[in-house]
Design a protein around this motif. Sequence first.
Motif, PDB file in Angstrom:
ATOM      1  N   VAL A   1       0.540  -0.924  -0.299  1.00 26.43           N
ATOM      2  CA  VAL A   1      -0.182   0.154  -0.331  1.00 26.43           C
ATOM      3  C   VAL A   1       0.995   1.133   0.345  1.00 26.43           C
ATOM      4  CG1 VAL A   1      -1.602   1.720   0.784  1.00 26.43           C
ATOM      5  CG2 VAL A   1      -1.595  -1.564   1.240  1.00 26.43           C
ATOM      6  N   ASP A   2       0.584   2.392  -0.978  1.00 26.84           N
ATOM      7  CA  ASP A   2       1.684   3.869  -0.839  1.00 26.84           C
ATOM      8  C   ASP A   2       0.389   4.251  -0.653  1.00 26.84           C
ATOM      9  OD1 ASP A   2       2.492   6.143  -2.001  1.00 26.84           O
ATOM     10  OD2 ASP A   2       2.936   4.776  -3.739  1.00 26.84           O
ATOM     11  N   TRP A   3       0.451   4.979   0.805  1.00 21.15           N
ATOM     12  CA  TRP A   3      -0.339   5.912   1.597  1.00 21.15           C
ATOM     13  C   TRP A   3      -0.123   7.010   0.897  1.00 21.15           C
ATOM     14  CZ3 TRP A   3      -4.546   3.705   4.128  1.00 21.15           C
ATOM     15  CH2 TRP A   3      -3.998   2.594   4.204  1.00 21.15           C
ATOM     16  N   SER A   4       0.511   7.477   0.316  1.00 21.41           N
ATOM     17  CA  SER A   4       0.497   8.613  -0.759  1.00 21.41           C
ATOM     18  C   SER A   4      -0.237   8.807  -1.378  1.00 21.41           C
ATOM     19  CB  SER A   4       2.484   9.706  -1.601  1.00 21.41           C
ATOM     20  OG  SER A   4       2.251   8.497  -2.401  1.00 21.41           O
ATOM     21  N   LEU A   5      -0.711   7.637  -1.739  1.00 21.65           N
ATOM     22  CA  LEU A   5      -1.906   8.153  -3.283  1.00 21.65           C
ATOM     23  C   LEU A   5      -3.204   8.036  -2.334  1.00 21.65           C
ATOM     24  CD1 LEU A   5      -0.361   5.238  -5.868  1.00 21.65           C
ATOM     25  CD2 LEU A   5      -0.405   8.087  -5.513  1.00 21.65           C
TER      26      LEU A   5
ATOM     27  N   PHE B   1     -18.691  -1.563  -5.470  1.00 17.32           N
ATOM     28  CA  PHE B   1     -17.852  -1.302  -6.034  1.00 17.32           C
ATOM     29  C   PHE B   1     -16.847  -0.041  -5.626  1.00 17.32           C
ATOM     30  CE2 PHE B   1     -21.961  -2.703  -7.966  1.00 17.32           C
ATOM     31  CZ  PHE B   1     -21.229  -2.573  -9.641  1.00 17.32           C
ATOM     32  N   PHE B   2     -17.044   0.831  -5.038  1.00 21.45           N
ATOM     33  CA  PHE B   2     -16.178   2.063  -4.588  1.00 21.45           C
ATOM     34  C   PHE B   2     -15.141   1.070  -4.108  1.00 21.45           C
ATOM     35  CE2 PHE B   2     -19.513   5.388  -4.091  1.00 21.45           C
ATOM     36  CZ  PHE B   2     -19.043   5.096  -4.664  1.00 21.45           C
ATOM     37  N   ILE B   3     -14.797   0.098  -3.264  1.00 22.45           N
ATOM     38  CA  ILE B   3     -13.893  -1.328  -3.175  1.00 22.45           C
ATOM     39  C   ILE B   3     -13.334  -1.380  -3.920  1.00 22.45           C
ATOM     40  CG2 ILE B   3     -12.984  -2.796  -1.185  1.00 22.45           C
ATOM     41  CD1 ILE B   3     -15.367  -1.772   0.386  1.00 22.45           C
ATOM     42  N   VAL B   4     -13.301  -2.310  -4.444  1.00 26.55           N
ATOM     43  CA  VAL B   4     -13.608  -3.100  -5.806  1.00 26.55           C
ATOM     44  C   VAL B   4     -12.165  -2.409  -7.045  1.00 26.55           C
ATOM     45  CG1 VAL B   4     -13.904  -5.135  -7.341  1.00 26.55           C
ATOM     46  CG2 VAL B   4     -14.624  -5.171  -5.311  1.00 26.55           C
ATOM     47  N   PHE B   5     -12.776  -0.841  -6.600  1.00 22.68           N
ATOM     48  CA  PHE B   5     -13.230  -0.458  -8.497  1.00 22.68           C
ATOM     49  C   PHE B   5     -11.445   0.956  -7.323  1.00 22.68           C
ATOM     50  CE2 PHE B   5     -17.055   0.060  -9.656  1.00 22.68           C
ATOM     51  CZ  PHE B   5     -16.793  -1.494 -11.454  1.00 22.68           C
ATOM     52  N   SER B   6     -11.239   0.891  -5.973  1.00 23.25           N
ATOM     53  CA  SER B   6     -10.424   1.351  -5.441  1.00 23.25           C
ATOM     54  C   SER B   6      -8.948   0.775  -5.342  1.00 23.25           C
ATOM     55  CB  SER B   6     -10.595   2.371  -4.627  1.00 23.25           C
ATOM     56  OG  SER B   6     -10.993   1.000  -3.157  1.00 23.25           O
ATOM     57  N   VAL B   7      -9.215  -0.856  -5.133  1.00 22.74           N
ATOM     58  CA  VAL B   7      -7.898  -1.758  -4.951  1.00 22.74           C
ATOM     59  C   VAL B   7      -7.274  -2.224  -6.488  1.00 22.74           C
ATOM     60  CG1 VAL B   7      -7.443  -3.872  -4.871  1.00 22.74           C
ATOM     61  CG2 VAL B   7      -8.951  -2.114  -3.018  1.00 22.74           C
ATOM     62  N   ILE B   8      -8.214  -2.207  -7.062  1.00 23.30           N
ATOM     63  CA  ILE B   8      -7.839  -3.124  -9.204  1.00 23.30           C
ATOM     64  C   ILE B   8      -7.335  -2.763  -9.284  1.00 23.30           C
ATOM     65  CG2 ILE B   8      -8.784  -4.414 -10.919  1.00 23.30           C
ATOM     66  CD1 ILE B   8      -8.419  -6.039  -8.376  1.00 23.30           C
ATOM     67  N   VAL B   9      -8.621  -0.652  -9.837  1.00 26.72           N
ATOM     68  CA  VAL B   9      -8.291   0.408 -10.977  1.00 26.72           C
ATOM     69  C   VAL B   9      -6.971   0.877 -10.251  1.00 26.72           C
ATOM     70  CG1 VAL B   9      -8.936   2.317 -12.432  1.00 26.72           C
ATOM     71  CG2 VAL B   9     -10.177   0.040 -12.295  1.00 26.72           C
ATOM     72  N   LYS B  10      -6.800   1.395  -8.445  1.00 23.76           N
ATOM     73  CA  LYS B  10      -6.152   2.702  -7.686  1.00 23.76           C
ATOM     74  C   LYS B  10      -6.387   3.832  -8.691  1.00 23.76           C
ATOM     75  CE  LYS B  10      -2.739  -1.586  -6.744  1.00 23.76           C
ATOM     76  NZ  LYS B  10      -3.611  -2.063  -5.903  1.00 23.76           N
ATOM     77  N   PHE B  11      -7.380   4.249  -8.391  1.00 26.72           N
ATOM     78  CA  PHE B  11      -8.112   5.647  -9.379  1.00 26.72           C
ATOM     79  C   PHE B  11      -7.928   6.712  -7.989  1.00 26.72           C
ATOM     80  CE2 PHE B  11     -11.606   3.415  -8.094  1.00 26.72           C
ATOM     81  CZ  PHE B  11     -12.961   4.869  -7.053  1.00 26.72           C
TER      82      PHE B  11
END
Length: 149
Positions: free
Chosen positions: A84-88, A139-149
Amino acid sequence: MGDFLWEWYGWIKSMHVISVIAWMAGLFYLPRLFVYHVEVVGSGNPTDDLFQVMERRLLKAIMTPAAVSTWVFGLCLVFTPGIVDWSLWWPWFKATAVITMTWFHIWLMLRRRDFAAGQNRLTGRAYRAMNELPTVLMFFIVFSVIVKF
């Protein structure tokens, strides 16, 4: 500790995913049980007692252990070096969604206690509406982890 987490990373991630699936199944199903409990069953009858047993067992035997293991394995992943990069901002977004999901779990626990006490005040429509929250959060959780938007 970092070496241990790296060595077991695949197992930890697998257990995290399995835990999430079990937790989500309960988060989807319990509000639906509440809908039927309110609209079809009512209170003060043998079917009410049956629904209360099903709701209690779902929470205590499946949902809560799955929520705890989701958190434990998820925190192990968070503390694995380099994951995990907490700067993102995506991990912060995911963390907020997971905390909201945990709040929803606690809210469901409180609603189950209302049913047990014969004090439910919500309608089937309210439970249907709340049943959408875990889907949106998922949806928010999966997209945030996979797409890392």
